[in-house]
Design a protein around this motif. Structure first.
Motif, PDB file in Angstrom:
ATOM      1  N   GLU A 272       0.818  -1.210   0.000  1.00  0.00           N
ATOM      2  CA  GLU A 272       0.000   0.000   0.000  1.00  0.00           C
ATOM      3  C   GLU A 272       0.851   1.258   0.000  1.00  0.00           C
ATOM      4  OE1 GLU A 272      -3.748   1.746  -0.225  1.00  0.00           O
ATOM      5  OE2 GLU A 272      -3.268  -0.400  -0.171  1.00  0.00           O
ATOM      6  N   LYS A 276       0.799   4.059  -2.904  1.00  0.00           N
ATOM      7  CA  LYS A 276       0.385   5.416  -2.535  1.00  0.00           C
ATOM      8  C   LYS A 276       1.430   6.430  -2.991  1.00  0.00           C
ATOM      9  CE  LYS A 276      -2.246   8.409  -0.264  1.00  0.00           C
ATOM     10  NZ  LYS A 276      -1.437   9.623  -0.283  1.00  0.00           N
ATOM     11  N   ASP A 280       0.709   9.389  -5.613  1.00  0.00           N
ATOM     12  CA  ASP A 280       0.981  10.794  -5.294  1.00  0.00           C
ATOM     13  C   ASP A 280       1.878  11.428  -6.354  1.00  0.00           C
ATOM     14  OD1 ASP A 280      -0.519  10.507  -3.020  1.00  0.00           O
ATOM     15  OD2 ASP A 280       1.196  10.328  -1.654  1.00  0.00           O
ATOM     16  N   TRP A 303      -6.407  -1.705  -5.804  1.00  0.00           N
ATOM     17  CA  TRP A 303      -5.646  -0.850  -6.722  1.00  0.00           C
ATOM     18  C   TRP A 303      -5.846  -1.213  -8.189  1.00  0.00           C
ATOM     19  CZ3 TRP A 303      -2.862   3.540  -5.908  1.00  0.00           C
ATOM     20  CH2 TRP A 303      -2.656   3.900  -4.574  1.00  0.00           C
TER      21      TRP A 303
END
Length: 329
Positions: A272, A276, A280, A303
């Motif tokens: 994760e 992430k 970003d 995802w």
């Protein structure tokens, strides 16, 4: 911790890191000796069904799995046999995409299970036996050119055909870890029945100097071509395969508006936090996320709707030559 594939492995002459390569040479000699001794001492077992092995002379990244897919299209009723690299199950077990994960059976078996019956087994004899008992017309052994446990009716080795910008798929001929070879070239070629030379989609013809390396062995030229175009708009690409930089090159050649690309080691387990961070970074560029099918099956379920799985296929230049090679199966 998994390490990324060194790019200097794939340079023929004047590769960087000369001291590292020199220090690793003794380990390479031991690796080659152990491999040769294991092959020489093993008596292959006939599983009662034809075994077609699709393997490598080097460590990963040549396009082996797309070749397996292409053979499946030509051989209805064939089953795939894999060690299940990266998976926790020892098998033999038939892969079920509805219940298994890449962490259990490996990414390539999970991906191929959408096309045909796939078996994973650390013990290839038991795996081939399970496939035969289930009615397999033939067994396509995904990897295993250096695994002598099964009698092979046909051995195909897949070699990357990229030689531009100083690249050479066999490096300077050194065996792992001082180079990319799994065993010395002449030794591996002696057990092969044919070579599939895998070219990028944008390379018109194979390098004659590379073709000459294989001497009298039949060479079939194939290309990794996109099954669909890359997604529109800016994209952040990422890949954890043997040669992740080839995915970056392929995306650009296919017209992808690639804002950035992040490489990972082969069979990288995405968590994760990593995803992430990628998300970003993509937001900074106003970009989507794109990766390979092999990477996509390793993503956590939440995802998968957020990342585009870009499929490629092996397209053979001479379809008749491929048909002739497989005619007896």
């Amino acid at each position: 911790m998994k390490l990324a594939t060194p790019r200097w492995w794939y340079v023929r002459d004047g590769a960087p890191a000369p001291v590292s390569r020199l220090l690793l040479k003794p380990v390479s000699w031991i690796w080659a000796y152990v491999t040769a001794r294991r092959i020489a001492r093993t008596v292959p077992v006939d599983p009662g069904v034809a075994v077609i092995c699709v393997g490598n002379l080097t460590l990963g990244g040549a396009g082996k799995t797309p070749v397996v897919r292409a053979l499946l299209e030509r051989l209805p009723g064939a089953h795939v046999l894999s060690r299940g690299h990266g998976g926790s199950l020892s098998g033999p077990v038939r892969v079920d995409p509805a219940i298994h994960t890449a962490r259990e059976v490996g990414d390539e078996p999970l991906m191929l299970a959408a096309d045909a019956p796939v078996w994973i087994a650390r013990n290839r004899i038991e795996g081939a036996g399970a496939a035969a008992a289930a009615g397999a017309r033939a067994v396509i052994m995904d990897d295993g050119h250096q695994n002598p446990s099964l009698r092979k009716a046909l051995s195909i080795v897949v070699v990357d055909g990229e030689t531009r910008n100083g690249a050479w798929p066999l490096g300077d001929g050194s065996v792992f870890p001082s180079g990319p070879m799994r065993e010395p070239l002449a030794v591996g070629l002696a057990r092969a029945d044919a070579v599939v030379l895998m070219l990028p989609a944008d390379l018109a013809e194979p390098d004659p100097a590379l073709v000459a390396v294989f001497k009298e062995k039949p060479v079939l030229v194939a290309r990794l071509e996109p099954a669909v175009p890359p997604p529109p708009g800016p994209q952040l690409g990422f890949a954890g395969i043997g040669m992740p930089w080839k995915v970056e090159t392929a995306l650009k050649a296919a017209g992808c508006d690639l804002a950035d690309f992040v490489p990972f080691p082969d069979h990288f387990a995405y968590d994760e936090a990593t995803l992430k961070t990628l998300s970003d970074r993509a937001e900074v560029f106003g970009a989507g996320l794109v990766t390979t099918e092999k990477d996509w099956v390793r993503l956590p379920g939440a995802w998968r709707d957020r990342v585009f799985a870009w499929p490629v296929r092996a397209v053979f230049q001479d379809q008749a030559a491929l048909s002739e090679l497989l005619a007896r199966f």
